[in-house]
Write a protein that holds these residues in place. Structure first.
Motif, PDB file in Angstrom:
ATOM      1  N   LEU A  24       0.813  -1.216   0.000  1.00 39.97           N
ATOM      2  CA  LEU A  24       0.000   0.000   0.000  1.00 39.97           C
ATOM      3  C   LEU A  24       0.848   1.268   0.000  1.00 39.97           C
ATOM      4  O   LEU A  24       0.328   2.368   0.223  1.00 39.97           O
ATOM      5  CB  LEU A  24      -0.924   0.027   1.226  1.00 39.97           C
ATOM      6  CG  LEU A  24      -1.914  -1.118   1.378  1.00 39.97           C
ATOM      7  CD1 LEU A  24      -2.767  -0.901   2.629  1.00 39.97           C
ATOM      8  CD2 LEU A  24      -2.790  -1.255   0.150  1.00 39.97           C
ATOM      9  N   SER A  25       2.134   1.144  -0.248  1.00 42.29           N
ATOM     10  CA  SER A  25       3.009   2.308  -0.173  1.00 42.29           C
ATOM     11  C   SER A  25       2.690   3.313  -1.276  1.00 42.29           C
ATOM     12  O   SER A  25       2.124   2.967  -2.313  1.00 42.29           O
ATOM     13  CB  SER A  25       4.476   1.872  -0.267  1.00 42.29           C
ATOM     14  OG  SER A  25       4.741   1.266  -1.521  1.00 42.29           O
ATOM     15  N   HIS A  26       3.098   4.555  -1.043  1.00 40.97           N
ATOM     16  CA  HIS A  26       2.788   5.616  -2.005  1.00 40.97           C
ATOM     17  C   HIS A  26       3.474   5.402  -3.352  1.00 40.97           C
ATOM     18  O   HIS A  26       2.990   5.890  -4.379  1.00 40.97           O
ATOM     19  CB  HIS A  26       3.191   6.975  -1.428  1.00 40.97           C
ATOM     20  CG  HIS A  26       2.813   8.125  -2.301  1.00 40.97           C
ATOM     21  ND1 HIS A  26       1.507   8.550  -2.443  1.00 40.97           N
ATOM     22  CD2 HIS A  26       3.550   8.931  -3.109  1.00 40.97           C
ATOM     23  CE1 HIS A  26       1.462   9.572  -3.275  1.00 40.97           C
ATOM     24  NE2 HIS A  26       2.685   9.826  -3.698  1.00 40.97           N
ATOM     25  N   SER A  27       4.569   4.668  -3.356  1.00 44.73           N
ATOM     26  CA  SER A  27       5.253   4.421  -4.627  1.00 44.73           C
ATOM     27  C   SER A  27       4.366   3.640  -5.591  1.00 44.73           C
ATOM     28  O   SER A  27       4.540   3.730  -6.812  1.00 44.73           O
ATOM     29  CB  SER A  27       6.568   3.669  -4.393  1.00 44.73           C
ATOM     30  OG  SER A  27       6.324   2.404  -3.797  1.00 44.73           O
ATOM     31  N   MET A  28       3.422   2.869  -5.067  1.00 50.14           N
ATOM     32  CA  MET A  28       2.491   2.153  -5.939  1.00 50.14           C
ATOM     33  C   MET A  28       1.644   3.148  -6.740  1.00 50.14           C
ATOM     34  O   MET A  28       1.323   2.908  -7.905  1.00 50.14           O
ATOM     35  CB  MET A  28       1.588   1.248  -5.112  1.00 50.14           C
ATOM     36  CG  MET A  28       2.308   0.085  -4.439  1.00 50.14           C
ATOM     37  SD  MET A  28       2.673  -1.276  -5.565  1.00 50.14           S
ATOM     38  CE  MET A  28       1.044  -2.007  -5.757  1.00 50.14           C
TER      39      MET A  28
ATOM     40  N   HIS B 244      -9.138   2.505   0.409  1.00 52.76           N
ATOM     41  CA  HIS B 244      -7.825   2.993   0.848  1.00 52.76           C
ATOM     42  C   HIS B 244      -7.458   4.246   0.065  1.00 52.76           C
ATOM     43  O   HIS B 244      -7.544   4.283  -1.164  1.00 52.76           O
ATOM     44  CB  HIS B 244      -6.776   1.903   0.631  1.00 52.76           C
ATOM     45  CG  HIS B 244      -5.405   2.311   1.041  1.00 52.76           C
ATOM     46  ND1 HIS B 244      -5.074   2.591   2.343  1.00 52.76           N
ATOM     47  CD2 HIS B 244      -4.265   2.506   0.313  1.00 52.76           C
ATOM     48  CE1 HIS B 244      -3.797   2.925   2.419  1.00 52.76           C
ATOM     49  NE2 HIS B 244      -3.287   2.886   1.205  1.00 52.76           N
ATOM     50  N   ASP B 245      -7.045   5.302   0.774  1.00 53.37           N
ATOM     51  CA  ASP B 245      -6.797   6.579   0.100  1.00 53.37           C
ATOM     52  C   ASP B 245      -5.326   6.769  -0.288  1.00 53.37           C
ATOM     53  O   ASP B 245      -4.961   7.843  -0.780  1.00 53.37           O
ATOM     54  CB  ASP B 245      -7.268   7.743   0.964  1.00 53.37           C
ATOM     55  CG  ASP B 245      -6.558   7.819   2.310  1.00 53.37           C
ATOM     56  OD1 ASP B 245      -5.603   7.032   2.533  1.00 53.37           O
ATOM     57  OD2 ASP B 245      -6.936   8.658   3.144  1.00 53.37           O
ATOM     58  N   TRP B 246      -4.484   5.765  -0.099  1.00 54.96           N
ATOM     59  CA  TRP B 246      -3.103   5.796  -0.577  1.00 54.96           C
ATOM     60  C   TRP B 246      -2.376   7.063  -0.124  1.00 54.96           C
ATOM     61  O   TRP B 246      -1.709   7.731  -0.897  1.00 54.96           O
ATOM     62  CB  TRP B 246      -3.054   5.650  -2.100  1.00 54.96           C
ATOM     63  CG  TRP B 246      -3.671   4.377  -2.571  1.00 54.96           C
ATOM     64  CD1 TRP B 246      -4.978   4.193  -2.917  1.00 54.96           C
ATOM     65  CD2 TRP B 246      -3.056   3.095  -2.704  1.00 54.96           C
ATOM     66  NE1 TRP B 246      -5.205   2.887  -3.261  1.00 54.96           N
ATOM     67  CE2 TRP B 246      -4.046   2.195  -3.150  1.00 54.96           C
ATOM     68  CE3 TRP B 246      -1.741   2.625  -2.513  1.00 54.96           C
ATOM     69  CZ2 TRP B 246      -3.768   0.841  -3.379  1.00 54.96           C
ATOM     70  CZ3 TRP B 246      -1.472   1.294  -2.752  1.00 54.96           C
ATOM     71  CH2 TRP B 246      -2.475   0.415  -3.175  1.00 54.96           C
ATOM     72  N   ARG B 247      -2.516   7.367   1.152  1.00 53.59           N
ATOM     73  CA  ARG B 247      -1.791   8.514   1.685  1.00 53.59           C
ATOM     74  C   ARG B 247      -0.285   8.274   1.641  1.00 53.59           C
ATOM     75  O   ARG B 247       0.164   7.138   1.590  1.00 53.59           O
ATOM     76  CB  ARG B 247      -2.224   8.783   3.125  1.00 53.59           C
ATOM     77  CG  ARG B 247      -3.632   9.357   3.245  1.00 53.59           C
ATOM     78  CD  ARG B 247      -4.053   9.450   4.685  1.00 53.59           C
ATOM     79  NE  ARG B 247      -4.199   8.120   5.269  1.00 53.59           N
ATOM     80  CZ  ARG B 247      -4.572   7.895   6.518  1.00 53.59           C
ATOM     81  NH1 ARG B 247      -4.808   8.912   7.315  1.00 53.59           N
ATOM     82  NH2 ARG B 247      -4.706   6.667   6.972  1.00 53.59           N
TER      83      ARG B 247
END
Length: 384
Positions: free
Chosen positions: A208-212, A261-264
């Motif tokens: 779920l990391s932002h790099s995704m 999930h808002d991918w913060r």
């Protein structure tokens, strides 16, 4: 959440016929409608503002009458600017009440995602793979093509074609001959039936990391998870599936959680914690075939300390890699086969790949956004 998923990129919109809005959302919309109507009839406003309010008034009226998609284009920020603080409460209540997808809408999204992935598997070269995944020992019977990974039975296929053509009166006198264009049709193909392989306990771990998001991989990851969950629920109800999302920490998630999930921008790829949750799940389901599938675009950069707090470091510390490898070994010790789907080629991830490939029972596959879903579904079918 539901507004982000109204326009589905995988084909016809599964939310094109949304469920009616919840009662609390209708009440909030009616309160907003009264504010908009009052603003339009009050002090003189610029023509542009009046046009915006007229559009909002029409959308809120249709929403209150049951058209759930009517407010998709309403600009909440614009309404706050034009109506002031009075609009804040109704807007927040409307968003909270109508934020989530209904169970039926989630089911539609999962079905659409699975259909898209199955279509891609069939279209790929060698897309209908046989030999693994459809069950255990052969029963001696044959079945038509059913979308599962079954071994082709050439003798039964040829027999089916001969019987069909004889029934049509076209064999052997048919001038196209036994090797002609009509020698085989898709409905002639027969595949070996097998005994059920037994229940599987499946853990899908999603980064779920932002790099995704930065790499444009997050939507493919969500669709893949929805498709796998739908596949297990509808066709293999004896199996169990756990979805785990991991960022700085890991947590078990429902399909609704993953869609919402808002991918913060949260730092950390805590694969160690995700593997720990998977191991606990596999222990609760001993007797089922353990399958672990990991989707990630980066090396592990976080782990849980002895106090339970997350420890993040970039580049990753040797301690993070050590604890992650130890947790993976514990998962493999439960008899699991683990497949890692690596979504990037960054140097750090290549080093982690080398560590993975040294472990027996681990398979490493590289994928992009388009290939991820078919690869994950195919691996599940082959390993169950």
């Amino acid at each position: 959440m539901r507004f982000r998923y109204r326009a589905y990129t995988g084909g016809p919109d599964p939310l094109a016929e949304p469920d009616p809005p919840p009662e609390e959302a209708v009440r909030a919309a009616a309160e907003l409608l009264a504010l908009v109507t009052g603003a339009r009839s009050g002090d003189a406003l610029p023509e542009e503002a009046l046009e915006a309010l007229a559009g909002a008034e029409d959308a809120l009226s249709r929403y209150a009458d049951g058209d759930r998609a009517a407010v998709d284009g309403v600009d909440a920020g614009l309404l706050r600017g034009l109506l002031g603080g009075a609009a804040r409460g109704p807007l927040e209540r409307l968003d909270a009440a109508d934020h989530e997808l209904t169970p039926r809408e989630l089911r539609r999204l999962g079905e659409a995602a699975l259909a898209e992935i199955e279509s891609a598997r069939r279209a790929a070269p060698g897309g209908h793979r046989g030999g693994e995944g459809a069950g255990g020992e052969p029963t001696g019977a044959t079945v038509p093509r059913d979308g599962l990974d079954r071994a082709l039975d050439p003798v039964a296929t040829l027999r089916e074609a001969i019987v069909r053509r004889a029934a049509q009166g076209g064999f052997p006198e048919d001038d196209r001959g036994p090797g002609g264009a009509d020698a085989l049709r898709p409905e002639d193909f027969r595949y070996a039936e097998t005994e059920p392989a037994g229940a599987a306990a499946v853990c899908l771990l999603v980064d779920l990391s932002h790099s995704m998001v930065a790499r444009g991989l997050h939507e493919a990851a969500v669709r893949t998870a929805l498709a796998l969950h739908t596949l297990v629920r509808t066709r293999y109800p004896e199996d169990r599936v756990l979805l785990v999302g991991f960022g700085d920490r890991a947590r078990a998630m429902t399909p609704a959680d993953l869609v919402g999930h808002d991918w913060r921008r949260t730092p950390g790829t805590n694969l160690q914690h995700a593997l720990h949750l998977a191991r606990r799940y596999l222990r609760r389901h001993r007797g089922s075939r353990p399958v672990v599938l990991v989707v990630t675009d980066g090396e592990p950069t976080a782990h849980l300390g002895e106090d339970g707090d997350a420890r993040f470091s970039w580049p990753p510390t040797p301690r993070t890699v050590e604890l992650t490898a130890a947790e993976l070994d514990s998962v493999l010790g439960e008899g699991a086969e683990a497949t890692f789907f690596l979504l990037s080629e960054e140097p750090g991830l290549r080093a982690f790949r080398d560590l993975l490939e040294r472990r027996r029972g681990v398979r490493v596959l590289h994928a992009d956004a388009g290939a991820l879903g078919p690869l994950v579904v195919d691996r599940y079918l082959r390993r169950r």
